[in-house]
Motif scaffolding. Sequence first.
Motif, PDB file in Angstrom:
ATOM      1  N   ILE A  76      31.154 -55.807  36.193  1.00 24.05           N
ATOM      2  CA  ILE A  76      32.456 -56.415  36.305  1.00 24.05           C
ATOM      3  C   ILE A  76      33.235 -56.260  34.751  1.00 24.05           C
ATOM      4  CG2 ILE A  76      33.599 -58.345  35.781  1.00 24.05           C
ATOM      5  CD1 ILE A  76      31.508 -59.217  37.996  1.00 24.05           C
ATOM      6  N   GLY A  77      32.451 -56.144  33.501  1.00 25.02           N
ATOM      7  CA  GLY A  77      32.609 -55.377  32.378  1.00 25.02           C
ATOM      8  C   GLY A  77      32.992 -54.640  32.145  1.00 25.02           C
ATOM      9  N   ALA A  78      32.880 -53.372  32.861  1.00 24.19           N
ATOM     10  CA  ALA A  78      33.551 -52.426  32.887  1.00 24.19           C
ATOM     11  C   ALA A  78      34.933 -52.360  33.471  1.00 24.19           C
ATOM     12  CB  ALA A  78      32.124 -50.715  33.240  1.00 24.19           C
ATOM     13  N   LEU A  79      34.984 -52.343  34.475  1.00 24.51           N
ATOM     14  CA  LEU A  79      36.524 -52.988  35.237  1.00 24.51           C
ATOM     15  C   LEU A  79      37.091 -53.143  34.807  1.00 24.51           C
ATOM     16  CD1 LEU A  79      37.485 -52.129  37.445  1.00 24.51           C
ATOM     17  CD2 LEU A  79      37.095 -54.492  38.658  1.00 24.51           C
ATOM     18  N   LEU A  80      36.831 -54.763  33.657  1.00 22.46           N
ATOM     19  CA  LEU A  80      37.854 -55.660  33.204  1.00 22.46           C
ATOM     20  C   LEU A  80      38.077 -54.454  32.059  1.00 22.46           C
ATOM     21  CD1 LEU A  80      36.287 -58.994  33.283  1.00 22.46           C
ATOM     22  CD2 LEU A  80      38.169 -57.864  34.612  1.00 22.46           C
ATOM     23  N   GLY A 123      41.971 -53.227  31.226  1.00 24.34           N
ATOM     24  CA  GLY A 123      42.269 -53.848  29.495  1.00 24.34           C
ATOM     25  C   GLY A 123      42.627 -55.427  30.183  1.00 24.34           C
ATOM     26  N   PHE A 124      41.520 -55.909  30.809  1.00 23.17           N
ATOM     27  CA  PHE A 124      42.185 -57.412  30.615  1.00 23.17           C
ATOM     28  C   PHE A 124      40.573 -58.054  30.472  1.00 23.17           C
ATOM     29  CE2 PHE A 124      43.297 -56.990  35.820  1.00 23.17           C
ATOM     30  CZ  PHE A 124      44.609 -56.222  35.110  1.00 23.17           C
ATOM     31  N   PRO A 125      41.586 -58.702  29.891  1.00 26.32           N
ATOM     32  CA  PRO A 125      40.291 -59.970  28.954  1.00 26.32           C
ATOM     33  C   PRO A 125      39.040 -59.892  29.294  1.00 26.32           C
ATOM     34  CG  PRO A 125      42.267 -61.079  29.771  1.00 26.32           C
ATOM     35  CD  PRO A 125      42.245 -60.460  30.021  1.00 26.32           C
ATOM     36  N   ASP A 126      37.887 -59.938  28.308  1.00 25.46           N
ATOM     37  CA  ASP A 126      36.836 -60.466  29.477  1.00 25.46           C
ATOM     38  C   ASP A 126      35.613 -61.467  28.143  1.00 25.46           C
ATOM     39  OD1 ASP A 126      34.277 -60.958  30.661  1.00 25.46           O
ATOM     40  OD2 ASP A 126      33.930 -58.382  30.433  1.00 25.46           O
ATOM     41  N   GLU A 127      35.320 -62.404  28.849  1.00 24.08           N
ATOM     42  CA  GLU A 127      34.610 -63.566  27.957  1.00 24.08           C
ATOM     43  C   GLU A 127      32.879 -62.957  27.378  1.00 24.08           C
ATOM     44  OE1 GLU A 127      35.010 -67.363  30.078  1.00 24.08           O
ATOM     45  OE2 GLU A 127      36.072 -67.843  29.875  1.00 24.08           O
ATOM     46  N   GLY A 128      32.927 -62.072  28.747  1.00 21.27           N
ATOM     47  CA  GLY A 128      31.098 -61.184  28.672  1.00 21.27           C
ATOM     48  C   GLY A 128      30.609 -61.663  29.314  1.00 21.27           C
ATOM     49  N   ALA A 166      41.627 -51.096  42.226  1.00 14.87           N
ATOM     50  CA  ALA A 166      39.992 -51.254  41.740  1.00 14.87           C
ATOM     51  C   ALA A 166      38.978 -50.258  42.218  1.00 14.87           C
ATOM     52  CB  ALA A 166      40.419 -51.045  39.213  1.00 14.87           C
ATOM     53  N   PHE A 167      38.857 -51.638  42.150  1.00 11.54           N
ATOM     54  CA  PHE A 167      37.333 -52.314  42.588  1.00 11.54           C
ATOM     55  C   PHE A 167      36.936 -51.915  44.325  1.00 11.54           C
ATOM     56  CE2 PHE A 167      35.696 -55.828  45.434  1.00 11.54           C
ATOM     57  CZ  PHE A 167      34.059 -55.251  45.337  1.00 11.54           C
ATOM     58  N   MET A 168      38.322 -52.009  45.478  1.00 11.90           N
ATOM     59  CA  MET A 168      37.997 -51.112  46.645  1.00 11.90           C
ATOM     60  C   MET A 168      38.698 -49.637  46.816  1.00 11.90           C
ATOM     61  SD  MET A 168      37.301 -53.783  48.269  1.00 11.90           S
ATOM     62  CE  MET A 168      37.087 -52.661  50.111  1.00 11.90           C
ATOM     63  N   ALA A 169      38.457 -48.907  45.302  1.00 13.52           N
ATOM     64  CA  ALA A 169      39.104 -47.337  45.805  1.00 13.52           C
ATOM     65  C   ALA A 169      37.267 -46.980  46.238  1.00 13.52           C
ATOM     66  CB  ALA A 169      38.139 -46.739  43.779  1.00 13.52           C
TER      67      ALA A 169
END
Length: 147
Positions: free
Chosen positions: A31-35, A39-44, A76-79
């Motif tokens: 999830i961290g890598a995809l976000l 370039g999406f925000p990530d709370e960690g 991106a997730f369903m590639a």
Amino acid sequence: MNRLPCFTHQQVERISRIVGNTEAGLSGQEIGALLAQLGFPDEGPETTKWKRLFNSLASLQNKHHVGNHTVMLINAFMAPESYIPNPVTCKQLQIQLNQVFAFAGYYVRDDGRVAKASKATTLEEAFTRADRMGAQLRARGVHPKVL
């Protein structure tokens, strides 16, 4: 990409829960890598996986007033190349996502991309659309627990 209408709170939550599902979805690191890739925000990683995804998508949707970011994440997730070792998981996720997307007027194609469709208005209609893929899986002899 055109400006897509916003998804409802319930749709974004269901999509986030599917993508962040422990059994078939992404790990916390993925999830961290995809976000980051998008370039999406990530709370960690301190936040639950699905809430991490939900908060990222909701903040982008609230800021930009479009549903484009949710579609970008799913594309991106369903590639398909991500599911070469387990194509059954790919189909399972596609069915689940299509049940949600049916109410927004979209569906996930076999190439993993989100495309426009007519909106479903009932659960039965959404499940019927998604079950077309389930029929394909049953024809391939997929284990009933997967279905």
